[in-house]
Design an enzyme around this catalytic site. Sequence first.
Site, PDB file in Angstrom:
ATOM      1  N   GLU A   1       0.857  -1.179   0.000  1.00  0.00           N
ATOM      2  CA  GLU A   1       0.000   0.000   0.000  1.00  0.00           C
ATOM      3  C   GLU A   1       0.891   1.225   0.000  1.00  0.00           C
ATOM      4  O   GLU A   1       1.839   1.312   0.772  1.00  0.00           O
ATOM      5  CB  GLU A   1      -0.903  -0.003   1.249  1.00  0.00           C
ATOM      6  CG  GLU A   1      -1.755   1.242   1.425  1.00  0.00           C
ATOM      7  CD  GLU A   1      -2.606   1.580   0.196  1.00  0.00           C
ATOM      8  OE1 GLU A   1      -3.323   0.702  -0.312  1.00  0.00           O
ATOM      9  OE2 GLU A   1      -2.537   2.755  -0.250  1.00  0.00           O
TER      10      GLU A   1
ATOM     11  N   ASP B   1      -7.447   1.946  -8.811  1.00  0.00           N
ATOM     12  CA  ASP B   1      -7.868   3.301  -9.114  1.00  0.00           C
ATOM     13  C   ASP B   1      -8.033   3.453 -10.632  1.00  0.00           C
ATOM     14  O   ASP B   1      -7.114   3.167 -11.366  1.00  0.00           O
ATOM     15  CB  ASP B   1      -6.793   4.266  -8.597  1.00  0.00           C
ATOM     16  CG  ASP B   1      -7.298   5.690  -8.518  1.00  0.00           C
ATOM     17  OD1 ASP B   1      -8.092   6.080  -9.398  1.00  0.00           O
ATOM     18  OD2 ASP B   1      -6.871   6.401  -7.597  1.00  0.00           O
TER      19      ASP B   1
END
Lengths: 236, 368
Positions: free
Chosen positions: A81, A136
């Site tokens: 992440e 995304d």
Amino acid sequence: MMAVAVKHPKKRHYRQRAHSNPLSDHSFEYPVSPDTMDWSVIYPNFKPEDRVRFCDVGCGYGGLVVTLSTLYPDKFMVGFEIRVKVSDYVNDRFKALRLENPVYGNAGVIRTNAMKYLPNFFRKGQLEKLFILYPDPHFKRCKHKWRIVSEGLLAEYAYVLAEGGLVYTVSDVKEVHDWMVKHFTEFPLFERYTPGPEDKAAQALIGTTEEGKKVIRNNGESWTAIFRRVTDPQQQ
Amino acid sequence: RSGKNAENVEYQTFKNYFKRIYLRLAMALVHAIHDGSGYLIAIGRELYKLPSSGAMEKVASCGEVPPGVSDCEGEAFISGIATCKEGIVTCSNNKLLESWTWQGTRTANAVAVKRPTALRISPSDGRVVVSDKAGDAYSFSLPSLDDRRYLLGHVSVIMDCILTRDGRYIVTADRDEKVRVSHYPNCYNVHSYLLGHTEFVHRVVQTGNTTLATIGGDERLMLWDLQSSTVTATIQLDQLFSTLTALPSTHFLLLSSPTTLSLLSAKDLSHLHTVPVEGTVVSVASREDGEIVVLTKESILRYSVSPDGLTCTPVEVCEGVVWGDVRVSSQPERKKPAGNKGFEAYYERKRKRIEDETAKAEAKVCVS
């Protein structure tokens, strides 16, 4: 003696903007090469001959890694992440979980940029499973190079995956799902794959992540596509 | 805060935050012709040939954008040269690729996708390979320069790119410390990553059939074995050298800084000689047999290399060479920033929050 209840982290203390520029240098710490990586700082029971086998690229608040941890207790797995607060949340989440139940010692998170540093962490053919869940979309043309699935990056995913290894992709944006399917199927080292019912990871894909639960709450649709890493057709 | 003091503080912080070092983007190049018959020298937009014996003569003027061609922007000086039996290929800073016959007639042109950083000709299929600032590599057919094919992509700038002599691999070095060895022409298949540099890698050369040498912003020179993908030797240099050249048949490696040339053994990286150079070194090219040509800001020097040292002979320059074109422009190449202060604040706030919460919890316990 009274047992102390383990305090789990609360998401409201870890809110962060969803987008982070993956192309800039965020001053990450990453090993020079896979041989110099000390995985025992993440997994307390890691031995030198052990290998991390699953990686969740963009693990967000950690939903999938937490679920997979109990489904595959014999495998080491990691979430990557890029966002500081979000990876910190997952770290705290695992600390709390492990206090309750040591079985979670096979999963962890690293704050890093998966687009740049996968080969620093993993040797060639090391991973058995790679997860790209709700990436995304980066809709604008100028942001396409921020997308986690691109022709250039597929070569890196093929490098860290063993032959026969699987990539699991999920998206609630049809355009992103179509983009990923197109890129993976056109790439010579991947082919579309339908796993059988014994594949526990495939069953866990949709309802386990924060994004996935939000999609279900909003009556949205999710599309999944799984791909297998195959031998190079052009290699002698 | 206002006035001069504020500016100074901000400037100092800015300077410390990005440790900038400058790799000079030279507007002049020297390239050794593939068959050992001499060298091609580019000064600004002009291309000259320097044969092994004989006088220097002009070959062509490059970089002129043909009418109707768009997408070319930037100053038009030659930034890359490649040669093969059929002719010459040049790339200019304005992204124009041109192919030429040995007599100097232009055969074709094409526009590169982004500004090129290296230009090579593939030994296996004779195509021209271009790596660029966006981190991608493409190949074009020769001599027509069409049929553009995407080869591979890095996430950051590809600073150097070579094809191995047997034509089987393409080696690309980028700003993120990575050296990637991919199969050629199936470049989607990565053979290995050569990892060991801790800063950008700006030069890769092949020193033997299965060995490579690299230099980077960490001021290290590293030798690699292609088959095992491991480092075989490393030395820490005392400065950042701008070029690395291999003289394979002599087992020498040559490093150049703007004012010196250093000769090392390619087998154990031991230092043999360092000689000062008159002028500012801009580009270096070598031939198999141990001769090198050094291009400085105002001269061309021929050196013969031997274990005893380097002997220099200046080259007589032909008429019409405009040395003023050799302006060396600074190109900032950023080392990784020293530290991101952004998340330190977050951890500080978090620590305080946890302290306050524990204090409140303890207070409650005391009361009850």
